[in-house]
Design an enzyme around this catalytic site. Structure first.
Site, PDB file in Angstrom:
ATOM      1  N   PHE A 128      32.941  25.329  34.171  1.00  0.00           N
ATOM      2  CA  PHE A 128      32.672  26.739  34.466  1.00  0.00           C
ATOM      3  C   PHE A 128      32.586  27.496  33.129  1.00  0.00           C
ATOM      4  CE2 PHE A 128      33.660  31.070  35.732  1.00  0.00           C
ATOM      5  CZ  PHE A 128      32.839  31.223  36.841  1.00  0.00           C
ATOM      6  N   ASP A 198      42.155  23.872  35.997  1.00  0.00           N
ATOM      7  CA  ASP A 198      41.677  25.114  36.602  1.00  0.00           C
ATOM      8  C   ASP A 198      41.498  24.843  38.103  1.00  0.00           C
ATOM      9  OD1 ASP A 198      40.208  27.303  37.556  1.00  0.00           O
ATOM     10  OD2 ASP A 198      39.230  27.624  35.620  1.00  0.00           O
ATOM     11  N   TYR A 223      40.684  35.498  44.217  1.00  0.00           N
ATOM     12  CA  TYR A 223      39.672  36.105  45.105  1.00  0.00           C
ATOM     13  C   TYR A 223      38.781  35.107  45.819  1.00  0.00           C
ATOM     14  CZ  TYR A 223      37.014  35.685  40.705  1.00  0.00           C
ATOM     15  OH  TYR A 223      36.447  35.232  39.545  1.00  0.00           O
ATOM     16  N   LYS A 224      38.992  33.813  45.599  1.00  0.00           N
ATOM     17  CA  LYS A 224      38.159  32.808  46.276  1.00  0.00           C
ATOM     18  C   LYS A 224      38.833  32.417  47.587  1.00  0.00           C
ATOM     19  CE  LYS A 224      35.804  31.651  42.048  1.00  0.00           C
ATOM     20  NZ  LYS A 224      35.857  30.965  40.769  1.00  0.00           N
ATOM     21  N   ARG A 372      24.310  26.421  47.111  1.00  0.00           N
ATOM     22  CA  ARG A 372      25.721  26.080  47.287  1.00  0.00           C
ATOM     23  C   ARG A 372      26.227  26.689  48.585  1.00  0.00           C
ATOM     24  NH1 ARG A 372      30.279  28.111  43.022  1.00  0.00           N
ATOM     25  NH2 ARG A 372      29.652  30.097  43.895  1.00  0.00           N
TER      26      ARG A 372
HETATM   27  C1  LIG Z   1      35.654  31.560  39.575  1.00  0.00           C
HETATM   28  C2  LIG Z   1      36.148  30.803  38.411  1.00  0.00           C
HETATM   29  C3  LIG Z   1      36.732  31.463  37.327  1.00  0.00           C
HETATM   30  C4  LIG Z   1      36.762  32.975  37.302  1.00  0.00           C
HETATM   31  O1  LIG Z   1      37.378  33.523  36.205  1.00  0.00           O
HETATM   32  P1  LIG Z   1      37.542  35.126  36.147  1.00  0.00           P
HETATM   33  O2  LIG Z   1      38.348  35.363  34.964  1.00  0.00           O
HETATM   34  O3  LIG Z   1      38.170  35.537  37.439  1.00  0.00           O
HETATM   35  O4  LIG Z   1      36.177  35.727  36.079  1.00  0.00           O
HETATM   36  C5  LIG Z   1      37.241  30.702  36.285  1.00  0.00           C
HETATM   37  N1  LIG Z   1      37.159  29.354  36.316  1.00  0.00           N
HETATM   38  C6  LIG Z   1      36.585  28.690  37.346  1.00  0.00           C
HETATM   39  C7  LIG Z   1      36.542  27.210  37.347  1.00  0.00           C
HETATM   40  C8  LIG Z   1      36.058  29.401  38.418  1.00  0.00           C
HETATM   41  O5  LIG Z   1      35.486  28.761  39.426  1.00  0.00           O
END
Ligand SMILES: *Cc1c(COP(=O)(O)O)cnc(C)c1O
Length: 413
Positions: A128, A198, A223-224, A372
């Site tokens: 990511f 992560d 938030y997911k 997705r």
């Molecule tokens: C969604 C996501 C993030 C989001 O990071 P933010 O700091 O909330 O923008 C980070 N890492 C992964 C792997 C994600 O899927």
């Protein structure tokens, strides 16, 4: 392989689903098939009243006394303790703070500082973006540190005596591939490196056992799958054995041993408190609390079983109902090797995603060519997946996606 069922068979699957009642915990728009809870979880029914109660009943009524009276000051630890059982952690190993990006910065830096003789932050190409960018940022501010990337399949062999920390995402945001947490954690530690997982696409959707896998560090999103609302505070995990040995580089007053002692010198707080930085966002925390309430009384084993069942059904539909439409499955077919979303590649994935949205099926597009579809066990029904596949099959057969209106690009995909 799962045979593509008829609607009656799919309804029977939903009738036998132990989580079927959980859908009423969410305020989903009528008629919408929402397959994007892996990007932004749906609104829990209780969230608006929880936020209003915090605003009017606490902030508006008790003002600053609320920090003590309503326990605002302990919200980061209280919410962390509620996330802990979803990820196989002890309640005092998780705290809620900041964003996933900021938490990555804190923990990657802390890990590097704890490993003075080692210079490499090892991660995966195509991780990511924020994970890669933050690793690069840490390397830029610490002397003689560098980021090295290695494909996941070659990761275990690449970890060596120069590796300070291995930074991996458990479920890949684009492919949906799930890495072997126990195996890679053991490989990192055998070489003397720390590991940071992560869990943004894992927490609340797949089986995670941080304690059982002897994981050192982890971060993840609120938030997911945790349904905390747009930009919800994130969480971080530090194994108890590391808490007193690591120092956060973001030495804000909320991480101080005595924030209300107002001394001039920083002294890290005990346990997870030292990983806090500034004042906690109480309204965001109230929404996250309501998001976590949607897991009340839910067994993670049921969540995991349903995620797999939905994924099997979706893959069967993509392969059987949409055969010949030009899709390539990029998500592993093996349920042990995938998370809770399914991705397919197609040259016209963007247009197809827009044609689906126009028909009330919300998935998303990830550049350059991935469609997705997220599966959120608390509110996605087998019937949703079945209808989404039938609509996709119709979009492909009719070539409805060729409508020029679907070619226009938006800022957020
Ligand atoms: C969604 C996501 C993030 C989001 O990071 P933010 O700091 O909330 O923008 C980070 N890492 C992964 C792997 C994600 O899927």
């Amino acid at each position: 392989m799962t045979r593509w069922p008829d609607l009656a068979q799919v309804k029977a699957m939903d009738a036998a689903d132990p989580l079927r009642a959980c859908r009423t915990r969410f305020a989903l728009p009528e008629g919408l098939i929402y397959l994007d809870g892996n990007s932004l979880g749906a609104l829990p029914v209780d969230t608006p009243t929880r936020i209003a109660a915090t605003v009017e009943g606490q902030w508006g009524t008790d003002l600053i006394a609320s920090w003590n009276k309503h326990g605002w000051i302990d919200a980061p630890a209280r919410l962390g303790a509620r996330i802990a059982p979803l990820i196989g952690a002890a309640t005092d190993e998780v705290i809620v703070a900041d964003s996933t990006s900021a938490n990555l910065f804190k923990l990657i830096t802390a890990a590097c500082l704890a490993q003075p003789g080692r210079s490499t932050i090892l991660t995966e190409p195509g991780n990511f973006p924020t994970d890669l960018y933050i690793a690069q940022g840490v390397a830029a501010v610490l002397p003689e540190r560098r980021v090295r990337t290695m494909p996941a399949a070659e990761m275990a062999a690449a970890i060596d005596g120069d590796t300070a920390v291995v930074v991996l995402t458990h479920v890949h945001y684009k492919t949906g591939a799930m890495l072997d947490m126990a195996g890679l954690t053991a490989a990192a530690q055998a070489a003397g490196a720390l590991i940071l997982w992560d869990l943004s696409h894992s927490a609340g959707a797949v089986a995670v056992d941080l304690g059982g896998c002897h994981v050192d560090l982890a971060v993840g999103c609120g938030y997911k799958y945790l349904n905390g609302g747009p930009g919800a505070p994130a969480f971080l995990y530090v194994a108890r054995r590391w808490q007193e040995r690591l120092r956060s580089p973001m030495t804000g007053w909320m991480g101080h041993d005595a924030p209300f002692g107002f001394g001039d010198e920083y002294a890290p707080g005990a346990g997870m408190k030292r990983f806090l930085c500034g004042t906690p966002p109480i309204l965001g925390m109230a929404a996250l609390a309501a998001g976590l309430d949607t897991f009340e009384g839910v067994a993670m084993t049921d969540v995991v079983a349903k995620s797999r069942s939905l994924g099997d059904l979706l893959i069967a539909g993509l392969e059987q109902r949409c055969a010949g439409a030009g899709f390539t499955l990029v998500t592993p077919r093996d349920p042990d090797a995938r998370g809770s979303h399914v991705s397919v590649a197609h040259d016209h994935a963007w247009e197809i995603s827009q044609a689906l949205i126009a028909r009330g099926v919300v998935g998303d597009f990830r550049a350059p060519d991935v469609l997705r579809l997220g599966l959120t066990p608390l509110y996605t029904a087998h019937e949703d997946v079945w209808r989404a596949v039938e609509i996709l099959a119709e979009v492909m057969e009719s070539e409805a996606w060729r409508n020029p209106a679907y070619a226009e690009r938006a800022a957020v995909t």
